[in-house]
Design a protein around this motif. Structure first.
Motif, PDB file in Angstrom:
ATOM      1  N   GLY A 156       0.855  -1.193   0.000  1.00  0.00           N
ATOM      2  CA  GLY A 156       0.000   0.000   0.000  1.00  0.00           C
ATOM      3  C   GLY A 156       0.883   1.232   0.000  1.00  0.00           C
ATOM      4  N   ASP A 204      -0.455  -1.073  -4.796  1.00  0.00           N
ATOM      5  CA  ASP A 204      -1.655  -0.241  -4.891  1.00  0.00           C
ATOM      6  C   ASP A 204      -1.288   1.224  -4.707  1.00  0.00           C
ATOM      7  OD1 ASP A 204      -4.713   0.053  -4.770  1.00  0.00           O
ATOM      8  OD2 ASP A 204      -4.064   1.117  -2.968  1.00  0.00           O
ATOM      9  N   SER A 211     -13.913   0.369  -5.285  1.00  0.00           N
ATOM     10  CA  SER A 211     -13.441   0.529  -3.910  1.00  0.00           C
ATOM     11  C   SER A 211     -14.471   1.321  -3.114  1.00  0.00           C
ATOM     12  CB  SER A 211     -12.099   1.270  -3.927  1.00  0.00           C
ATOM     13  OG  SER A 211     -11.607   1.436  -2.625  1.00  0.00           O
ATOM     14  N   ASN A 212     -14.557   1.001  -1.845  1.00  0.00           N
ATOM     15  CA  ASN A 212     -15.488   1.696  -0.945  1.00  0.00           C
ATOM     16  C   ASN A 212     -16.948   1.554  -1.382  1.00  0.00           C
ATOM     17  OD1 ASN A 212     -13.480   2.886   0.925  1.00  0.00           O
ATOM     18  ND2 ASN A 212     -12.807   3.951  -0.911  1.00  0.00           N
ATOM     19  N   GLN A 268     -11.960  -3.187  -3.318  1.00  0.00           N
ATOM     20  CA  GLN A 268     -10.987  -2.828  -2.287  1.00  0.00           C
ATOM     21  C   GLN A 268     -11.722  -2.057  -1.196  1.00  0.00           C
ATOM     22  OE1 GLN A 268      -7.294   0.205  -1.687  1.00  0.00           O
ATOM     23  NE2 GLN A 268      -7.249  -0.922  -3.593  1.00  0.00           N
ATOM     24  N   SER A 276      -6.312  -0.814   4.964  1.00  0.00           N
ATOM     25  CA  SER A 276      -6.162  -0.544   6.413  1.00  0.00           C
ATOM     26  C   SER A 276      -6.278  -1.829   7.237  1.00  0.00           C
ATOM     27  CB  SER A 276      -7.174   0.498   6.904  1.00  0.00           C
ATOM     28  OG  SER A 276      -7.054   1.706   6.208  1.00  0.00           O
ATOM     29  N   LEU A 297      -4.317  -3.113   9.245  1.00  0.00           N
ATOM     30  CA  LEU A 297      -3.824  -2.946  10.619  1.00  0.00           C
ATOM     31  C   LEU A 297      -4.496  -1.738  11.273  1.00  0.00           C
ATOM     32  CD1 LEU A 297      -0.004  -3.704  10.139  1.00  0.00           C
ATOM     33  CD2 LEU A 297      -1.856  -5.264  10.746  1.00  0.00           C
ATOM     34  N   GLN A 299      -4.691   1.249  10.318  1.00  0.00           N
ATOM     35  CA  GLN A 299      -3.726   2.349  10.203  1.00  0.00           C
ATOM     36  C   GLN A 299      -2.696   2.340  11.344  1.00  0.00           C
ATOM     37  OE1 GLN A 299      -6.238   5.881   9.343  1.00  0.00           O
ATOM     38  NE2 GLN A 299      -5.681   5.455   7.206  1.00  0.00           N
ATOM     39  N   SER A 302       0.508  -0.703   4.366  1.00  0.00           N
ATOM     40  CA  SER A 302       1.467   0.354   4.102  1.00  0.00           C
ATOM     41  C   SER A 302       2.656   0.154   5.039  1.00  0.00           C
ATOM     42  CB  SER A 302       0.784   1.694   4.371  1.00  0.00           C
ATOM     43  OG  SER A 302       1.725   2.729   4.307  1.00  0.00           O
ATOM     44  N   THR A 326       6.594   1.645   5.692  1.00  0.00           N
ATOM     45  CA  THR A 326       7.676   2.551   5.290  1.00  0.00           C
ATOM     46  C   THR A 326       8.971   2.212   6.028  1.00  0.00           C
ATOM     47  OG1 THR A 326       7.114   4.237   6.928  1.00  0.00           O
ATOM     48  CG2 THR A 326       6.035   4.415   4.779  1.00  0.00           C
ATOM     49  N   LYS A 327       8.907   1.166   6.851  1.00  0.00           N
ATOM     50  CA  LYS A 327      10.121   0.713   7.563  1.00  0.00           C
ATOM     51  C   LYS A 327      10.378  -0.751   7.228  1.00  0.00           C
ATOM     52  CE  LYS A 327       9.646   3.916  11.403  1.00  0.00           C
ATOM     53  NZ  LYS A 327       8.275   4.408  11.115  1.00  0.00           N
ATOM     54  N   HIS A 361       9.241  -3.471   9.563  1.00  0.00           N
ATOM     55  CA  HIS A 361       7.805  -3.809   9.500  1.00  0.00           C
ATOM     56  C   HIS A 361       7.509  -4.756   8.335  1.00  0.00           C
ATOM     57  CE1 HIS A 361       6.857   0.149  11.818  1.00  0.00           C
ATOM     58  NE2 HIS A 361       7.323  -0.801  12.591  1.00  0.00           N
ATOM     59  N   GLU A 382       8.707  -8.225   9.333  1.00  0.00           N
ATOM     60  CA  GLU A 382       7.795  -8.818  10.338  1.00  0.00           C
ATOM     61  C   GLU A 382       6.532  -9.353   9.669  1.00  0.00           C
ATOM     62  OE1 GLU A 382       8.625  -6.083  14.294  1.00  0.00           O
ATOM     63  OE2 GLU A 382       6.786  -5.777  13.159  1.00  0.00           O
ATOM     64  N   ASN A 383       5.968  -8.555   8.784  1.00  0.00           N
ATOM     65  CA  ASN A 383       4.705  -8.948   8.147  1.00  0.00           C
ATOM     66  C   ASN A 383       4.892 -10.168   7.239  1.00  0.00           C
ATOM     67  OD1 ASN A 383       3.682  -6.761   9.496  1.00  0.00           O
ATOM     68  ND2 ASN A 383       3.681  -5.395   7.725  1.00  0.00           N
TER      69      ASN A 383
HETATM   70  N1  LIG Z   1      -9.295   2.504  -1.321  1.00  0.00           N
HETATM   71  C1  LIG Z   1      -9.216   3.379  -0.341  1.00  0.00           C
HETATM   72  O1  LIG Z   1     -10.068   4.276  -0.178  1.00  0.00           O
HETATM   73  C2  LIG Z   1      -8.063   3.270   0.627  1.00  0.00           C
HETATM   74  C3  LIG Z   1      -8.112   3.940   1.860  1.00  0.00           C
HETATM   75  C4  LIG Z   1      -7.029   3.771   2.733  1.00  0.00           C
HETATM   76  C5  LIG Z   1      -5.935   2.996   2.373  1.00  0.00           C
HETATM   77  N2  LIG Z   1      -5.918   2.385   1.148  1.00  0.00           N
HETATM   78  C6  LIG Z   1      -4.762   1.551   0.711  1.00  0.00           C
HETATM   79  O2  LIG Z   1      -4.419   0.626   1.727  1.00  0.00           O
HETATM   80  C7  LIG Z   1      -3.054   0.809   2.114  1.00  0.00           C
HETATM   81  C8  LIG Z   1      -2.863   0.468   3.585  1.00  0.00           C
HETATM   82  O3  LIG Z   1      -3.808   1.093   4.421  1.00  0.00           O
HETATM   83  P1  LIG Z   1      -3.453   2.187   5.529  1.00  0.00           P
HETATM   84  O4  LIG Z   1      -2.160   2.850   5.204  1.00  0.00           O
HETATM   85  O5  LIG Z   1      -4.662   3.020   5.699  1.00  0.00           O
HETATM   86  O6  LIG Z   1      -3.320   1.342   6.881  1.00  0.00           O
HETATM   87  P2  LIG Z   1      -2.493   0.070   7.396  1.00  0.00           P
HETATM   88  O7  LIG Z   1      -1.738  -0.582   6.327  1.00  0.00           O
HETATM   89  O8  LIG Z   1      -3.481  -0.695   8.189  1.00  0.00           O
HETATM   90  O9  LIG Z   1      -1.499   0.754   8.450  1.00  0.00           O
HETATM   91  C9  LIG Z   1      -0.322   1.406   8.085  1.00  0.00           C
HETATM   92  C10 LIG Z   1       0.466   1.682   9.354  1.00  0.00           C
HETATM   93  O10 LIG Z   1       0.838   0.420   9.953  1.00  0.00           O
HETATM   94  C11 LIG Z   1       2.211   0.466  10.263  1.00  0.00           C
HETATM   95  N3  LIG Z   1       2.757  -0.912  10.172  1.00  0.00           N
HETATM   96  C12 LIG Z   1       2.769  -1.766   9.115  1.00  0.00           C
HETATM   97  N4  LIG Z   1       3.364  -2.936   9.449  1.00  0.00           N
HETATM   98  C13 LIG Z   1       3.739  -2.813  10.756  1.00  0.00           C
HETATM   99  C14 LIG Z   1       4.426  -3.657  11.671  1.00  0.00           C
HETATM  100  N5  LIG Z   1       4.823  -4.879  11.308  1.00  0.00           N
HETATM  101  N6  LIG Z   1       4.645  -3.186  12.917  1.00  0.00           N
HETATM  102  C15 LIG Z   1       4.278  -1.957  13.294  1.00  0.00           C
HETATM  103  N7  LIG Z   1       3.609  -1.089  12.480  1.00  0.00           N
HETATM  104  C16 LIG Z   1       3.367  -1.511  11.214  1.00  0.00           C
HETATM  105  C17 LIG Z   1       2.837   1.389   9.255  1.00  0.00           C
HETATM  106  O11 LIG Z   1       4.025   1.884   9.813  1.00  0.00           O
HETATM  107  P3  LIG Z   1       5.341   2.297   9.001  1.00  0.00           P
HETATM  108  O12 LIG Z   1       4.919   3.285   7.945  1.00  0.00           O
HETATM  109  O13 LIG Z   1       6.162   2.926  10.079  1.00  0.00           O
HETATM  110  O14 LIG Z   1       5.982   1.066   8.412  1.00  0.00           O
HETATM  111  C18 LIG Z   1       1.739   2.450   9.098  1.00  0.00           C
HETATM  112  O15 LIG Z   1       1.861   3.425  10.114  1.00  0.00           O
HETATM  113  C19 LIG Z   1      -2.754   2.265   1.743  1.00  0.00           C
HETATM  114  O16 LIG Z   1      -1.381   2.527   1.599  1.00  0.00           O
HETATM  115  C20 LIG Z   1      -3.514   2.373   0.438  1.00  0.00           C
HETATM  116  O17 LIG Z   1      -2.760   1.768  -0.625  1.00  0.00           O
HETATM  117  C21 LIG Z   1      -6.972   2.496   0.288  1.00  0.00           C
END
Ligand SMILES: NC(=O)c1ccc[n+]([C@@H]2O[C@H](COP(=O)([O-])OP(=O)(O)OC[C@H]3O[C@@H](n4cnc5c(N)ncnc54)[C@H](OP(=O)(O)O)[C@@H]3O)[C@@H](O)[C@H]2O)c1
Length: 286
Positions: free
Chosen positions: A19, A52, A154-155, A174, A203, A205, A207, A267, A269-270, A273, A276-277
């Protein structure tokens, strides 16, 4: 890495998707962009092949970074982008799914992504009064012209998804899906399983709330997009999270693996992470 076909498509995608919202930085101000770019490159090295993005992520920046990094290995990857959100010079975001907007939006995405096709092109957000049939016809035209390979949404709620599916057999949906936000479990996921539509969980996790790294004392910085996420304002959220079997990260990823999700879109950025995943996913495989 585990791979599976996305819906009825021939795209054999990695179960863990990359992501790239935070890669564009806007809304994720604490992100170290150099580290994020290195993590993205590493994710491809480690077998992630589904990426994505959306024009709105970083107002074009996320797509540009992806284009720079993937242009020489384009054929090995599946790139998913989206349409339907437009922004002004001041950063104001508005919905637009008109035919003219979609056609100009995709031209810009292709330029930024440095490619001549997009594997999965998704309607980012529906809105009151948009013309579903016209939008899907426009996307189908792009598909016939080989500018996109597959159409996704999506949504979407269940009724809109069913309406879309009646018009065109779309490839995927999505939606937000995690242990704490799992409404789709009762209607959308069974419908997708039944019709062989891919389900991409965003999302996963919550976020970061489900990463095991958050506690009551965590504060979000002023420009953090997560200030708009109601979960972060729910005073009981930490009690709910505490009830989840530890380690929370592993339970959260396993929950998605056990619920017929095609792609878990995280998502990261480290690099720590990312590793780990992937390890959690590989453990589940064994
Ligand atoms: N279609 C839509 O409307 C929509 C909406 C939202 C998101 N999205 C898509 O979904 C993707 C992911 O969703 P999201 O960014 O909302 O939330 P997410 O992936 O649930 O959460 C991202 C957060 O989790 C952290 N993280 C990931 N792996 C980790 C680990 N092993 N340990 C600790 N922290 C960890 C990341 O930290 P670090 O950055 O520090 O690694 C970041 O702060 C987005 O990038 C986007 O592509 C789509």
């Amino acid at each position: 890495m585990i791979y599976n076909f996305l819906g009825n498509s021939d795209m054999n995608v990695s179960k863990l998707g990359y992501g790239s919202w935070a890669l564009g930085k806007t809304g994720w101000k604490n992100v170290n962009q150099d580290e994020a770019i290195k993590t993205f490159e590493k994710s491809i090295e480690l077998g992630i092949n589904f990426i994505d993005t959306a024009p709105i992520y970083g107002f074009g920046k996320s797509e540009m970074i992806i284009g720079d990094i993937t242009k020489s290995i384009r054929k090995n990857l599946y790139i998913a982008s989206k349409t339907g959100l437009e922004w002004s010079d001041t950063g104001r975001v508005i919905h637009n799914l008109s035919r003219d907007f979609i056609l100009s939006d995709i031209e810009k995405s292709l330029k930024r992504l440095k490619t001549d096709y997009i594997d999965l092109y998704q309607i980012h957000w529906p809105y009151e009064g948009f013309n579903l049939k016209e939008v899907l016809n426009t996307l189908n035209e792009l598909k016939k012209n080989k500018i996109i390979k597959y159409i996704g949404v999506s949504n979407f709620k269940i009724n809109l998804l069913k309406n879309a599916y009646d018009i065109i057999p779309i490839c995927s949906i999505q939606n937000q899906f995690n242990i704490l936000q799992n409404n789709d479990i009762n209607d959308i996921i069974p419908f997708c399983t039944n019709k062989n539509i891919g389900f991409i969980a965003y999302s996963p996790l919550a976020q970061g709330l489900l990463s095991g790294c958050f506690d009551k004392n965590y504060t979000l910085s002023k420009n953090d997009i997560r200030r708009f996420n109601p979960l972060f304002h729910n005073k009981n959220i930490y009690n709910e999270i505490n009830k989840i079997e530890k380690p929370i990260l592993q339970t959260s990823i396993n929950y998605l693996l056990n619920n017929n999700v095609s792609v878990i879109l995280i998502s990261m950025t480290k690099e720590k992470h990312l590793i780990e995943n992937i390890n959690i996913l590989n453990k589940k495989k064994v």
